[in-house]
Design a protein around this motif. Structure first.
Motif, PDB file in Angstrom:
ATOM      1  N   LEU A 148      75.449  77.162  84.083  1.00  0.00           N
ATOM      2  CA  LEU A 148      74.346  77.284  83.126  1.00  0.00           C
ATOM      3  C   LEU A 148      73.017  77.441  83.858  1.00  0.00           C
ATOM      4  CD1 LEU A 148      75.302  74.572  80.471  1.00  0.00           C
ATOM      5  CD2 LEU A 148      75.259  77.050  80.114  1.00  0.00           C
ATOM      6  N   MET A 149      72.873  76.660  84.947  1.00  0.00           N
ATOM      7  CA  MET A 149      71.638  76.761  85.740  1.00  0.00           C
ATOM      8  C   MET A 149      71.490  78.164  86.301  1.00  0.00           C
ATOM      9  SD  MET A 149      71.908  73.157  87.790  1.00  0.00           S
ATOM     10  CE  MET A 149      72.087  71.611  86.883  1.00  0.00           C
ATOM     11  N   ARG A 150      72.606  78.724  86.726  1.00  0.00           N
ATOM     12  CA  ARG A 150      72.602  80.071  87.278  1.00  0.00           C
ATOM     13  C   ARG A 150      72.156  81.089  86.228  1.00  0.00           C
ATOM     14  NH1 ARG A 150      75.682  82.224  91.398  1.00  0.00           N
ATOM     15  NH2 ARG A 150      75.287  84.411  91.654  1.00  0.00           N
ATOM     16  N   LEU A 151      72.684  80.944  85.009  1.00  0.00           N
ATOM     17  CA  LEU A 151      72.377  81.918  83.956  1.00  0.00           C
ATOM     18  C   LEU A 151      70.887  81.899  83.623  1.00  0.00           C
ATOM     19  CD1 LEU A 151      75.429  81.378  81.564  1.00  0.00           C
ATOM     20  CD2 LEU A 151      75.146  83.093  83.364  1.00  0.00           C
ATOM     21  N   SER A 152      70.314  80.703  83.605  1.00  0.00           N
ATOM     22  CA  SER A 152      68.880  80.607  83.332  1.00  0.00           C
ATOM     23  C   SER A 152      68.070  81.147  84.504  1.00  0.00           C
ATOM     24  CB  SER A 152      68.485  79.156  83.043  1.00  0.00           C
ATOM     25  OG  SER A 152      67.070  79.039  83.048  1.00  0.00           O
ATOM     26  N   ASP A 153      68.473  80.760  85.722  1.00  0.00           N
ATOM     27  CA  ASP A 153      67.738  81.192  86.910  1.00  0.00           C
ATOM     28  C   ASP A 153      67.746  82.722  87.027  1.00  0.00           C
ATOM     29  OD1 ASP A 153      66.164  80.348  89.010  1.00  0.00           O
ATOM     30  OD2 ASP A 153      67.812  80.273  90.438  1.00  0.00           O
ATOM     31  N   ASP A 154      68.878  83.317  86.677  1.00  0.00           N
ATOM     32  CA  ASP A 154      69.006  84.784  86.748  1.00  0.00           C
ATOM     33  C   ASP A 154      68.442  85.471  85.507  1.00  0.00           C
ATOM     34  OD1 ASP A 154      70.212  84.590  89.191  1.00  0.00           O
ATOM     35  OD2 ASP A 154      72.226  85.102  88.513  1.00  0.00           O
ATOM     36  N   ARG A 155      68.024  84.664  84.510  1.00  0.00           N
ATOM     37  CA  ARG A 155      67.585  85.222  83.229  1.00  0.00           C
ATOM     38  C   ARG A 155      68.630  86.202  82.701  1.00  0.00           C
ATOM     39  NH1 ARG A 155      65.003  81.065  82.558  1.00  0.00           N
ATOM     40  NH2 ARG A 155      62.784  81.151  82.114  1.00  0.00           N
ATOM     41  N   SER A 207      59.846  77.335  89.856  1.00  0.00           N
ATOM     42  CA  SER A 207      60.401  78.615  89.406  1.00  0.00           C
ATOM     43  C   SER A 207      60.316  78.640  87.880  1.00  0.00           C
ATOM     44  CB  SER A 207      61.867  78.739  89.830  1.00  0.00           C
ATOM     45  OG  SER A 207      62.656  77.812  89.104  1.00  0.00           O
ATOM     46  N   VAL A 208      60.427  79.810  87.253  1.00  0.00           N
ATOM     47  CA  VAL A 208      60.380  79.828  85.785  1.00  0.00           C
ATOM     48  C   VAL A 208      61.554  79.066  85.193  1.00  0.00           C
ATOM     49  CG1 VAL A 208      58.996  81.885  85.299  1.00  0.00           C
ATOM     50  CG2 VAL A 208      61.428  82.132  85.755  1.00  0.00           C
ATOM     51  N   SER A 209      62.646  78.989  85.953  1.00  0.00           N
ATOM     52  CA  SER A 209      63.848  78.329  85.441  1.00  0.00           C
ATOM     53  C   SER A 209      63.835  76.822  85.630  1.00  0.00           C
ATOM     54  CB  SER A 209      65.068  78.894  86.169  1.00  0.00           C
ATOM     55  OG  SER A 209      64.953  78.635  87.570  1.00  0.00           O
ATOM     56  N   THR A 210      62.854  76.297  86.369  1.00  0.00           N
ATOM     57  CA  THR A 210      62.909  74.883  86.760  1.00  0.00           C
ATOM     58  C   THR A 210      63.157  73.943  85.577  1.00  0.00           C
ATOM     59  OG1 THR A 210      61.514  75.192  88.697  1.00  0.00           O
ATOM     60  CG2 THR A 210      61.623  72.969  87.820  1.00  0.00           C
ATOM     61  N   MET A 211      62.393  74.132  84.506  1.00  0.00           N
ATOM     62  CA  MET A 211      62.523  73.172  83.408  1.00  0.00           C
ATOM     63  C   MET A 211      63.844  73.300  82.665  1.00  0.00           C
ATOM     64  SD  MET A 211      60.233  71.316  84.128  1.00  0.00           S
ATOM     65  CE  MET A 211      60.714  70.058  82.930  1.00  0.00           C
ATOM     66  N   ASP A 212      64.422  74.509  82.645  1.00  0.00           N
ATOM     67  CA  ASP A 212      65.764  74.651  82.077  1.00  0.00           C
ATOM     68  C   ASP A 212      66.774  73.867  82.916  1.00  0.00           C
ATOM     69  OD1 ASP A 212      65.022  76.202  79.955  1.00  0.00           O
ATOM     70  OD2 ASP A 212      65.701  78.109  80.796  1.00  0.00           O
ATOM     71  N   ILE A 213      66.619  73.950  84.227  1.00  0.00           N
ATOM     72  CA  ILE A 213      67.561  73.256  85.114  1.00  0.00           C
ATOM     73  C   ILE A 213      67.413  71.741  84.960  1.00  0.00           C
ATOM     74  CG2 ILE A 213      68.216  72.889  87.536  1.00  0.00           C
ATOM     75  CD1 ILE A 213      67.417  75.829  88.032  1.00  0.00           C
ATOM     76  N   VAL A 214      66.157  71.291  84.865  1.00  0.00           N
ATOM     77  CA  VAL A 214      65.913  69.869  84.612  1.00  0.00           C
ATOM     78  C   VAL A 214      66.557  69.472  83.277  1.00  0.00           C
ATOM     79  CG1 VAL A 214      64.135  68.148  84.094  1.00  0.00           C
ATOM     80  CG2 VAL A 214      63.789  69.764  85.966  1.00  0.00           C
ATOM     81  N   ALA A 215      66.400  70.339  82.273  1.00  0.00           N
ATOM     82  CA  ALA A 215      66.952  70.045  80.947  1.00  0.00           C
ATOM     83  C   ALA A 215      68.476  69.908  81.002  1.00  0.00           C
ATOM     84  CB  ALA A 215      66.554  71.143  79.957  1.00  0.00           C
ATOM     85  N   ILE A 216      69.107  70.769  81.786  1.00  0.00           N
ATOM     86  CA  ILE A 216      70.571  70.705  81.909  1.00  0.00           C
ATOM     87  C   ILE A 216      70.981  69.371  82.551  1.00  0.00           C
ATOM     88  CG2 ILE A 216      72.604  71.738  83.020  1.00  0.00           C
ATOM     89  CD1 ILE A 216      70.993  74.480  82.766  1.00  0.00           C
ATOM     90  N   MET A 217      70.254  68.954  83.580  1.00  0.00           N
ATOM     91  CA  MET A 217      70.559  67.671  84.230  1.00  0.00           C
ATOM     92  C   MET A 217      70.338  66.508  83.264  1.00  0.00           C
ATOM     93  SD  MET A 217      69.044  68.247  88.052  1.00  0.00           S
ATOM     94  CE  MET A 217      69.921  69.301  89.233  1.00  0.00           C
ATOM     95  N   ASP A 218      69.242  66.577  82.516  1.00  0.00           N
ATOM     96  CA  ASP A 218      68.923  65.575  81.504  1.00  0.00           C
ATOM     97  C   ASP A 218      70.057  65.507  80.473  1.00  0.00           C
ATOM     98  OD1 ASP A 218      67.803  64.026  79.505  1.00  0.00           O
ATOM     99  OD2 ASP A 218      65.894  65.087  79.426  1.00  0.00           O
TER     100      ASP A 218
END
Lengths: 133, 304
Positions: free
Chosen positions: B19-26, B122-133
């Motif tokens: 999931l982190m990858r998908l967000s990071d890659d948009r 990165s633009v994806s940082t908060m999505d990645i944080v959200a996934i961990m949360d």
């Protein structure tokens, strides 16, 4: 935008990291995201890291002579964890005679000393694709 | 709920990492997953660590992970390193300092390249944080890229913002400039065995005395030697105090909303660039001889 992610790792006890650093830099310059974890990594740590980082490939640099045990162990652990879609390649001081057995075990490519860094970049561009959902 | 999200919420690292990858890659359609993820967030305490390159952010992060783990908390880390503006490649090396935690299943570390974003994340940082949360991590640490003076995005997204500095980076005028020195909830003077640590610490304290308090919180200046673990207990204690202050003052809800607004704005910018001002169209118009303002006007008028 999709990017290829590669984990560059140095398993085992030798401290010769010039090679892995030169390769990491070359892969960076080719536009890949390189995760570098430092010296003396166990196969278990390498595989755990590869999964957390969702890499497309793992590059192992081995100059200690431990290649015959480390490569198969990493491949085995990847399979165990359901991550055998991660390609494993490597380099270092690895005798020609040992290479066929490594390929048979599932290693995708071995680069021996003197290989131009461009060859490794070419190999990755030809064989590795960023993973998707 | 989609399968990937369900697997991630059940604690499956491979699924969370993807999931982190998908967000990071948009990647096309990643928003569908992220909508489900964001609904499950709001439980983790989010700590931001920022400061100059080489100030010891990764080593400090490593020490904090150890402390949180021994207190029984699960930990996520998003470690950000710069992406090359020329090749798009990156060497992500923050994990080197956190190697002792690589086999701990309750620690999830993710390395991220800035990929052209300028705020220190990165633009994806908060999505990645959200996934961990959403995956249930009690604490999520964001380690920014090594920053200079103006990379303050971390202050908008972290609950507790730690600014790390080292002795000898500048005089007391540096400390009263706007920017990075305004965003700290806690200051850390790391490598405090070096000459000038006392001076640096005093300069910061002096600056804080003349700074109006935000939300009645007292910003303290702590000294650490992260490599030896010295001062880290005091830092953890201060983080706890800030976390409690936060909850008691109902700032948590406000911060949470600020965070969502920040992510929303990020998505807005991306959408506008992609749908209205795509780089290739801008390039083409500039090549035709248009000035920058005319270029923007032409594209703006084309909106249906």
């Amino acid at each position: 935008m999709s990017k290829i992610r590669i984990l560059m790792a140095k398993p085992g006890l030798d401290g010769h990291d010039r090679g892995v650093k030169v390769m990491s830099r070359a892969l960076r310059d080719a536009g890949f995201e390189v995760i570098y974890t430092g010296l003396r990594q166990t196969p278990e740590a390498i595989v755990a890291t590869a999964i957390q980082e969702d890499v497309d490939a793992i590059g192992l640099s081995i100059l200690s002579g431990a290649h015959a045990t480390v490569f198969p162990r990493v491949l085995e652990l990847l399979k165990e964890k359901g991550a055998s879609d991660i390609s494993v390649f490597g380099g270092g001081v690895i005798p020609e005679d040992d290479i066929p057995a490594l390929y048979k075990a599932g290693v995708t490519r071995i680069f021996t000393p003197g290989t131009p860094t461009d060859d490794a970049v070419q190999f990755i561009n030809d064989n590795i694709k960023p993973k998707s959902a | 709920m989609s399968n990937l999200v369900e697997r991630a919420l059940n604690g499956e690292v491979i699924a969370g990492a993807r999931l982190m990858r998908l967000s990071d890659d948009r990647r096309e359609g990643y928003q569908v997953f992220m909508k489900e993820i964001w609904k499950k967030t709001g439980n983790a305490h989010i700590i931001g660590i920022t400061g100059a390159p080489g100030s010891g952010k990764s080593t400090l992060t490593d020490q904090l992970i150890t402390k949180f783990r021994s207190a029984g908390k699960t930990v996520g880390v998003v470690a950000i390193d710069p992406t090359s503006p020329f090749t798009g490649g990156a060497i992500l090396g923050d994990r080197i300092r956190m190697a002792t935690h690589s086999l701990d299943e309750d620690v999830f570390i993710r390395s991220v390249g800035t990929r052209g974003n300028l705020g220190g994340l990165s633009v994806s940082t908060m999505d990645i944080v959200a996934i961990m949360d959403a995956m249930g991590k009690d604490v999520v640490i964001i380690e920014t890229v090594g920053v200079g003076q103006d990379e303050v995005e971390i202050a908008m997204v972290a609950d507790t913002c730690i600014v790390v500095t080292v002795p000898g980076l500048g005089d007391d005028i540096q400390a009263i400039k706007a920017g990075i020195f305004e965003i700290a909830d806690i200051f850390v003077v790391n490598k405090s065995d070096r000459d000038g640590a006392e001076r640096t610490s005093n300069d910061l304290k002096m600056m804080l005395e003349i700074t109006p308090k935000r939300d009645e919180w007292t910003v303290e200046v702590l000294k650490t030697m992260a490599e030896k673990g010295e001062g880290v207990d005091e830092l953890v204690e201060r983080i706890h105090i800030h976390e409690n202050f936060f909850k008691e003052n109902k700032l948590k809800r406000r911060k949470l909303n600020e965070r969502l607004v920040h992510v929303a704005y990020g998505a807005v910018k991306e959408k506008i660039v992609k749908d209205i001002f795509p780089p290739e169209k801008i390039h083409a118009l500039i090549e035709e001889g248009n000035d920058p303002y005319t270029t923007v006007e032409i594209l703006w008028k084309n909106i249906k």
